[in-house]
Design a protein around this motif. Structure first.
Motif, mmCIF file in Angstrom:
data_model
loop_
_atom_site.group_PDB
_atom_site.id
_atom_site.type_symbol
_atom_site.label_atom_id
_atom_site.label_comp_id
_atom_site.label_asym_id
_atom_site.label_seq_id
_atom_site.Cartn_x
_atom_site.Cartn_y
_atom_site.Cartn_z
ATOM 1 N N GLU A 130 19.515 25.914 50.947
ATOM 2 C CA GLU A 130 18.732 26.703 49.996
ATOM 3 C C GLU A 130 17.231 26.542 50.241
ATOM 4 O O GLU A 130 16.462 27.498 50.123
ATOM 5 N N ALA A 134 14.387 29.297 51.173
ATOM 6 C CA ALA A 134 13.151 29.447 50.400
ATOM 7 C C ALA A 134 11.914 29.414 51.301
ATOM 8 O O ALA A 134 10.939 30.134 51.056
ATOM 9 N N ARG A 141 12.036 33.654 44.739
ATOM 10 C CA ARG A 141 12.653 32.453 44.183
ATOM 11 C C ARG A 141 14.053 32.251 44.737
ATOM 12 O O ARG A 141 14.502 31.136 44.940
ATOM 13 N N ASN A 142 14.772 33.345 44.902
ATOM 14 C CA ASN A 142 16.145 33.286 45.420
ATOM 15 C C ASN A 142 16.337 34.388 46.449
ATOM 16 O O ASN A 142 15.721 35.447 46.358
ATOM 17 N N TRP A 143 17.219 34.123 47.411
ATOM 18 C CA TRP A 143 17.527 35.106 48.448
ATOM 19 C C TRP A 143 19.007 34.990 48.761
ATOM 20 O O TRP A 143 19.508 33.922 49.097
ATOM 21 N N PHE A 144 19.734 36.096 48.638
ATOM 22 C CA PHE A 144 21.179 36.114 48.844
ATOM 23 C C PHE A 144 21.490 37.339 49.686
ATOM 24 O O PHE A 144 21.040 38.444 49.377
ATOM 25 N N TYR A 206 16.133 40.283 39.564
ATOM 26 C CA TYR A 206 17.103 40.140 40.645
ATOM 27 C C TYR A 206 17.393 41.547 41.157
ATOM 28 O O TYR A 206 18.047 42.344 40.482
ATOM 29 N N GLU A 336 11.026 26.271 35.720
ATOM 30 C CA GLU A 336 10.880 27.686 36.058
ATOM 31 C C GLU A 336 9.689 28.295 35.332
ATOM 32 O O GLU A 336 8.933 29.098 35.900
ATOM 33 N N THR A 342 10.689 27.529 43.631
ATOM 34 C CA THR A 342 12.145 27.425 43.760
ATOM 35 C C THR A 342 12.599 26.096 43.165
ATOM 36 O O THR A 342 12.028 25.051 43.478
ATOM 37 N N LEU A 369 24.052 31.642 45.049
ATOM 38 C CA LEU A 369 22.862 31.922 44.257
ATOM 39 C C LEU A 369 23.101 31.213 42.947
ATOM 40 O O LEU A 369 23.770 31.727 42.059
ATOM 41 N N LEU A 371 22.437 29.883 39.515
ATOM 42 C CA LEU A 371 21.643 30.024 38.308
ATOM 43 C C LEU A 371 22.332 29.263 37.185
ATOM 44 O O LEU A 371 23.530 29.025 37.223
#
Length: 444
Positions: A130, A134, A141-144, A206, A336, A342, A369, A371
Motif C-alpha cells: 500500500e 501511495a 489517498r487510495n489507488w485501486f 472515490y 485523516e 495516506t 482498498l 477503509l
C-alpha cells in the motif's frame, strides 16, 4: 456462512466484530478467557476457550462444518498448525497469518497446501504494498486498479480551489461522462451518493475512471502529481524492511530510529538505505536527516500517536507526501482529518483480504482498498446471477452499494444506469460494511 477465527488479539477481534456485523455465523477460539469475554458479551458471535492447536478445542468449535477457518494468533507456527488441524477435520478453506516473507514465496505454496493452508496473510507485506502504491501516485489517498489498470478507482481529497468543489454529481456526469463518483467520505462517514449530492471542499471522493482519463482527473481535483524520489522513514520496523526490499532502486531511503540495536541490525537487511540513530520527533533530527529536501515521510513506529504527531511535523517542514501507520482504530478519523496523505492500518488490510475471500474474489491478484466502514472488491459475474437480469437502473440496488466499473473481453468500461451486466464480466463493487449478504444475493 460459518467462520471460525483462531486468535482473539487485535486482528482476530477486529475481524470478529466486522464479520458479526455482516450477520455471519462466527466462532472465536482463544486460550485466554479475558480476551474472548468482551467479544462474547458485546457481539453476535460464539466463543470457545482453548488452544487453537487442540483437536478437542476445534471439535468443540465445530470446525468440521466451517466454510472458512482463519488463524490470526501472533505466532505463525501456531497458525499453520491450527490450519492443518482444521483442514483435516473438514474445514472447507483455511487462512493463516504469517510474520515472515519467506512463507509468501510462490515456490512454497505447494508445501503450504500440503500442510492444510489454503491462503496466507502477511499484514506487513500488505502494508508495504500500500505504501509503494501511495508513493507511486502521490496525489491520491487510495489507488485501486483492475486488470492492469483498465479500470482505476482513486480516493482523493478535494480542495476549495478544485473545479469539482460545489458541483452536483449529475452535473459532473453530464459534463464529462468519463468518471463515476462511487462514494464520498465526509465528516468521518462514507456515503454512497446519488445525482443530487454535491461534492464539497474537504470531501474525500472515490472516483472510478479508465487510465487515459487520469491526467484530466488530476486537474479536476486541483492536484499536482509529484515524482517521489527521496523518502524518510521513522522506525526500523518489519514494514520498513519489506517496503525497501520491494521498492528496489526506485526510491532513496533514509531510516531514523531511536533504538541503537535496531540501527545496527537494519543495514544487514537494507544495505542501500541510510541509517540515522535519533528521535524523529525532534525537528532538528529530521532536518539533519534531510527532511527539507525529502519528497515523502513515512511514520512506522509502534506508537500511533507518535506517528501522527511526527507526520504533522514533517508536513510543517514542507514534505509534500505523508504516510502514517495508525493501528489504534480510534485515531484513524483524526489522522485523516489532519490531512495526512495516506493512513495505513494492518487490521483493516487483513480484514479487506478476508472480505474478498468471503466473496470468492481472487485476492491473490486484487489489491485491497482498506477503509474503516467500506470495502471494495473485484467480482466475477457467474451465469444466472441476479445482477445479469436487467439494466443496472432497473436492479433497484441497495443504497449501501454501487457498481463502479467492469472488465469485459479484456477492456475496461464505466457502469451507467443502462449497462447490462453479463456473465464473465469482472465488476468493481464499492459497498458499505454490513452489505455482504446483499452482495451475495446479487452475485451468488
Amino acid at each position: 456462512m460459518k467462520i471460525v477465527i483462531a486468535g482473539a488479539g487485535e486482528v482476530g477481534s477486529h475481524l470478529a466484530k466486522l464479520l458479526s456485523d455482516e450477520e455471519q455465523d462466527i466462532i472465536v477460539i482463544d486460550d485466554d478467557p479475558a480476551r474472548v469475554a468482551p467479544l462474547d458479551a458485546n457481539f453476535n458471535l460464539m466463543t470457545v476457550v482453548g488452544k487453537p492447536t487442540s483437536f478437542d478445542t476445534q471439535r468443540d468449535a465445530n470446525v468440521a462444518k466451517a466454510d472458512l477457518f482463519i488463524a490470526v494468533t501472533p505466532y505463525e507456527s501456531t497458525n499453520i498448525v491450527a490450519c492443518g488441524i482444521a483442514k483435516s477435520l473438514g474445514a472447507r478453506k483455511t487462512v493463516a497469518r504469517v510474520s515472515h516473507y519467506g512463507f509468501m514465496d510462490p515456490a512454497n505454496k505447494p508445501t503450504m497446501l500440503s500442510m492444510g493452508v489454503d491462503r496466507l496473510i502477511y499484514p506487513e507485506y500488505l502494508a508495504a504494498r500500500e505504501i509503494i502504491t501511495a508513493l507511486d501516485h502521490s496525489w491520491v489517498r487510495n489507488w485501486f486498479e483492475l486488470h492492469d489498470g483498465q479500470i482505476i478507482l482513486v480516493g482523493v481529497r478535494i480542495s476549495d480551489k478544485a473545479p469539482l468543489a460545489g458541483m452536483q454529481l449529475k452535473e459532473f456526469a453530464s459534463n464529462t461522462g468519463n468518471f463515476h463518483v462511487s462514494a464520498i467520505r465526509r465528516n468521518h462517514e462514507t456515503i454512497i451518493p446519488r445525482g443530487d449530492d454535491r461534492m464539497m471542499a474537504g470531501d474525500v471522493l472515490y472516483i472510478t475512471t479508465v487510465r487515459e482519463n487520469v491526467d484530466r482527473l488530476i486537474e479536476l481535483c486541483g492536484k499536482t502529481a509529484r515524482r517521489i524520489r527521496r523518502v524518510l522513514i521513522m522506525g526500523a520496523s518489519k514494514i520498513a524492511v519489506r517496503l525497501i526490499d520491494m521498492a528496489g532502486d526506485r526510491f532513496r531511503f533514509t531510516i531514523i530510529d531511536n533504538d541503537i540495536a535496531a540501527c545496527r541490525k537494519i543495514p544487514e537487511k537494507c544495505p542501500d538505505a541510510k541509517i540515522i540513530h535519533g528521535d524523529a520527533r525532534d525537528m532538528d533530527i529530521l532536518l539533519e536527516a534531510g527532511a527539507d529536501e525529502a519528497d515523502a515521510f513515512i511514520a512506522l513506529s509502534p506508537s500511533s500517536e507518535s506517528n501522527i504527531l511526527t507526520t504533522l511535523t514533517a508536513k510543517e517542514i514542507g514534505i509534500p507526501k505523508s504516510v502514517a501507520e495508525v493501528e489504534d482504530m480510534q485515531f484513524i478519523p483524526q489522522a485523516e482529518g489532519l490531512g495526512i496523505s495516506t493512513v495505513i492500518n494492518k487490521k483493516l488490510l487483513a480484514s479487506s483480504s478476508i472480505f474478498q475471500l468471503l466473496l470468492d474474489a481472487d485476492s491473490s491478484t486484487s489489491k485491497c482498498l482498506a477503509l474503516s466502514d467500506a470495502e471494495v472488491a473485484e467480482l466475477e459475474v457467474r451465469p444466472g446471477a441476479k445482477i445479469t437480469r436487467a439494466a443496472v437502473k432497473d436492479l433497484r440496488l441497495d443504497r449501501s452499494m454501487t457498481l463502479a466499473g467492469l472488465i469485459r473481453d479484456g477492456h475496461g468500461q464505466l457502469i451507467t444506469g443502462n449497462t447490462v451486466i453479463q456473465p464473465g464480466d469482472r465488476v468493481l463493487l464499492f459497498c458499505l460494511l454490513g452489505s455482504l449478504r446483499k452482495v451475495e444475493k446479487l452475485f451468488g
